[in-house]
Structures are given as structure tokens and as C-alpha cells.
Design an enzyme around this catalytic site. Structure first.
Site, mmCIF file in Angstrom:
data_model
loop_
_atom_site.group_PDB
_atom_site.id
_atom_site.type_symbol
_atom_site.label_atom_id
_atom_site.label_comp_id
_atom_site.label_asym_id
_atom_site.label_seq_id
_atom_site.Cartn_x
_atom_site.Cartn_y
_atom_site.Cartn_z
ATOM 1 N N PHE A 1 45.019 72.090 -111.057
ATOM 2 C CA PHE A 1 44.992 71.369 -112.337
ATOM 3 C C PHE A 1 44.384 70.003 -112.049
ATOM 4 C CE2 PHE A 1 47.655 70.120 -116.312
ATOM 5 C CZ PHE A 1 46.560 70.389 -117.127
ATOM 6 N N TYR B 1 68.571 62.764 -104.465
ATOM 7 C CA TYR B 1 67.767 63.976 -104.338
ATOM 8 C C TYR B 1 68.652 65.222 -104.357
ATOM 9 C CZ TYR B 1 63.506 66.539 -103.532
ATOM 10 O OH TYR B 1 62.438 67.381 -103.708
ATOM 11 N N VAL C 1 57.338 64.375 -96.134
ATOM 12 C CA VAL C 1 55.971 63.932 -95.857
ATOM 13 C C VAL C 1 55.549 62.943 -96.936
ATOM 14 C CG1 VAL C 1 55.226 66.013 -94.621
ATOM 15 C CG2 VAL C 1 55.010 65.908 -97.121
#
Length: 392
Positions: free
Chosen positions: A73, A233, A269
Site C-alpha cells: 500500500f 504494549y 527493531v
């Protein structure tokens, strides 16, 4: 035109086509240098233009000799505006893969939409017949669901406000940040965006269209992280969505005959998404310092090759007690986490450059957009309107 990085907050609004090309080439070269893998031959990668999705596409292509269809996208370059990094990555990947004798086509559009699902199924039927692996690697802030409603995700806690330290990566200032608590509606909306619903819709659509090979495998990606980040998280609104992802894998294993569904829990990362999460960039900077010192550091391509070669393509896929593939095993080693906690307790603006890998963090940030890549002449004029072969 000459392309320079334009960084605003945690975003870079430009991308360098030659830098992206060099980055893709380096990832391909890494996999080419590794042992081959006996694995899938027809792979659909949903979300294939950056990060783990791109690395997954490269890993299955060059380790398993697989043909791939990628769903992206992304935006092409215009006369005075660069395309997205994902656009240039995909153009480079298709160029290299095709030259090396691999089938590589891409579909550009909203992977959440029924239209893109139907277009993908039509291409599989036309060119392949069936697909034997599906990699689902979408990270988006919003999703228009089949009910016509556009849901938006939030990054909030679910129990109570959480306060801890964070870093301004521009000034290196260490300050406190408080993450607010999500409402029930916000949690629901976040699950709608980042949970397993769309993944299951994809797999059911492929099954119903009879384009899933017998014993096909599918994998989606997640992150758990240390206790330090659990409030925002693992236990937060995003964490609730990821738990829905885990439940979805179990449901598909029970309900879609012949399908093997997995969730891989990956290492932290530097990505566009992680850069936006308070506290996380500071954690990653400290983590990188420790993992590099211990020889355990991995980027996306090293980890995705290891996922494909050592885990996903094994006859008996190694999982933990919750049926999760734990690719965060190096990050979560006790000695690594103990060292991070020790540094966390002493970090300040005065010592941040000594005890954290800020240079490594920024290097990986710029590399996402094709900058600071060795061997690229950034003073040269480049064509920013290059296309993707299969979309031309």
C-alpha cells in the site's frame, strides 16, 4: 533530483530510491550467503514492502527458491515528491528477483478491502493455482472493516496510567512520560485494527476460493517485549489486539481444514511504528548496545531468514507452550534483560551516548528510508518516478 532526508518527529517524509535499492540488494546478498531451505514454493506476503514483511519476502525467495505475490500500500514518486520507501523497495525487489529467475508480482492497494482480496485470488488462480504459504505482516493505524466502519487504533494502557522515562531522540533529553488509559471503545477499535479478524478473513477467502494448497502454512507477526514495556504494549491496547491474533491462530487451526497457522513473536527493531511509541526508542537504544556487545543483535533480514530456515519450514515447527514461535529468544535472554534493567536505572542525558547505542538506532532509522547506505552517492541526481515492473 537530489534527495535528502526530511525528518519530522518519528517520520521521514522522503525516501531515496537508490538507497532503498542498495538496502534490498544487501538483504538479498545476506540470504544468498546462507544455507538453502526446503520450504514453500508459492508464497503470498500480505504487507511486503518494508520491515519484517519485505525481509520475509526476500527470505522465502532466496532461501526456498519461492515465487511470491506481495500486497503493498505505497505511493509512487511524483515530479517533485518522492515515492514511499516501500514503493522503491518493491521496485528493487521485483527487479532483482526477476533477474534471478524468480516470479515476483505485486498488488498495490488496501489489503483490508474485499477488492484487493478478490484481485489477489484471481492472480493466484491465473498464475499459480494454489498458494502454500501466507505471511501476514500488516501494521496500520486504521482499518475500514467489512461493516463499513473505519476503526482507529490507540497506544494506551488498559489498567491505569503508566509513567516512566523516555527520550527525545533529537535533543537526547530524558524526561517522564505518562501513557493514559484507553476506554473500552478504544480497546475494541484497536483490536479491530490490529487483531486477527482481517487475517482470518484472508485465509477463509483463500480457502473458499480453493487456492490454498493442502497443509499450507500461514504466519502473522507479534511482539511481547520485557516487563518494562508491558503496561504500554503487552498489557496495553495493542497487547489486547495481539492476544486476539493468538486466539485467531488457534481458531483457524481448528476451523480451516488443512491449514497450519502460527504467530511469530519477533525481536524489537527500529520501524516507523516502534519509533512512535513512548519509552520504546530508549529501550531499543539500550537493548542494541547490549545485544551487539554479546554478539546477539539481529535486524529484520537476519531474523526472518532464521524464522524461515530454523522454525517455519521444519517438519515440526518449534513453538512455546502457547503455540507461539519465539523469535525474540535472543532479546529475552535473562542476561540481556538484566543488563538493560541495570542501564535503565542509571541512564541520563549526560551518559546516554556512552551506555546506549543512539548511533545504531539512528542508522537503522535512516536506512528504513534508504539513507546512510554505504556505497550510495547521495549528491547525485536520481529518478524518483521509477515504477514497479508488475504494476507498470
Amino acid at each position: 533530483m537530489v534527495v535528502e532526508p526530511k525528518v519530522k518527529g518519528f517520520m521521514c517524509t522522503t525516501a531515496h530510491p537508490e538507497g532503498c535499492r542498495a538496502s534490498v540488494k544487501a538483504q538479498i546478498d545476506y540470504v544468498k550467503a546462507q544455507p538453502k531451505t526446503e520450504g514453500p514454493k508459492k508464497v503470498l506476503v500480505i504487507g511486503s514492502s518494508m520491515g519484517y514483511g519485505l525481509a520475509s519476502r526476500i527470505a522465502v525467495t532466496y532461501s526456498c527458491d519461492a515465487d511470491t505475490i506481495g500486497i503493498i500500500f505505497d505511493k509512487a514518486g511524483k515530479e517533485k515528491r518522492t515515492g514511499s520507501a516501500g514503493w522503491y523497495n518493491t521496485a528493487a525487489f521485483e527487479e532483482f528477483a526477476t533477474a534471478d529467475g524468480h516470479y515476483a508480482k505485486s498488488i498495490n492497494g488496501d489489503a483490508y478491502s474485499q477488492e484487493i482480496k478478490e484481485e489477489t485470488i484471481a492472480l493466484i488462480k491465473k498464475d499459480w493455482g494454489k498458494v502454500d504459504m501466507v505471511i501476514y505482516s500488516i501494521a496500520a493505524p486504521r482499518r475500514k472493516a467489512p461493516d463499513g466502519v473505519t476503526y482507529r487504533s490507540v497506544l494506551k494502557t488498559t489498567k491505569e496510567e503508566y509513567t516512566n522515562i523516555t527520550i527525545d531522540l533529537i535533543t537526547n533529553e530524558i524526561s517522564e512520560v505518562t501513557i493514559p488509559t484507553a476506554t473500552e471503545q478504544e480497546v475494541f477499535d484497536t483490536v479491530k485494527v490490529m487483531g486477527g479478524e482481517d487475517w482470518k478473513l484472508w485465509m477463509q477467502a483463500l480457502k473458499d476460493a480453493d487456492v490454498l494448497a493442502e497443509n499450507a502454512k500461514t504466519v502473522a507477526y507479534s511482539y511481547i517485549g520485557p516487563e518494562l514495556t508491558h503496561p504500554i504494549y503487552y498489557d496495553g491496547s495493542i497487547g489486547q489486539a495481539k492476544k486476539d491474533l493468538y486466539r485467531t491462530a488457534d481458531e483457524m487451526n481448528e476451523q480451516i481444514e488443512g491449514l497450519q497457522a502460527y504467530v511469530a513473536v519477533n525481536k524489537a527493531v527500529v520501524t516507523q511504528s516502534s519509533a512512535a511509541i513512548p519509552i520504546v526508542p530508549l529501550y531499543i537504544s539500550l537493548l542494541f548496545k547490549i545485544m551487539k556487545e554479546k554478539g546477539l543483535h539481529e535486524g529484520c533480514i537476519e531474523q526472518m531468514y532464521r524464522l524461515v530456515h530454523d522454525r517455519l519450514c521444519q517438519k515440526d515447527v518449534p513453538t512455546d507452550e502457547n503455540h507461539l514461535i519465539r523469535m525474540d529468544d535472543y532479546e529475552m535472554k535473562q542476561e540481556v534483560q538484566d543488563a538493560v534493567v541495570e542501564l535503565w536505572g542509571k541512564v541520563s542525558k549526560d551518559n546516554i551516548r556512552d551506555i546506549a547505542d543512539l548511533e545504531g538506532y539512528w542508522q537503522e532509522f535512516y536506512e528504513i528510508f534508504g539513507f546512510r547506505i554505504q556505497g550510495v552517492d547521495y549528491s547525485a541526481d536520481v529518478d524518483i518516478q521509477g515504477g514497479i515492473p508488475s504494476l507498470s
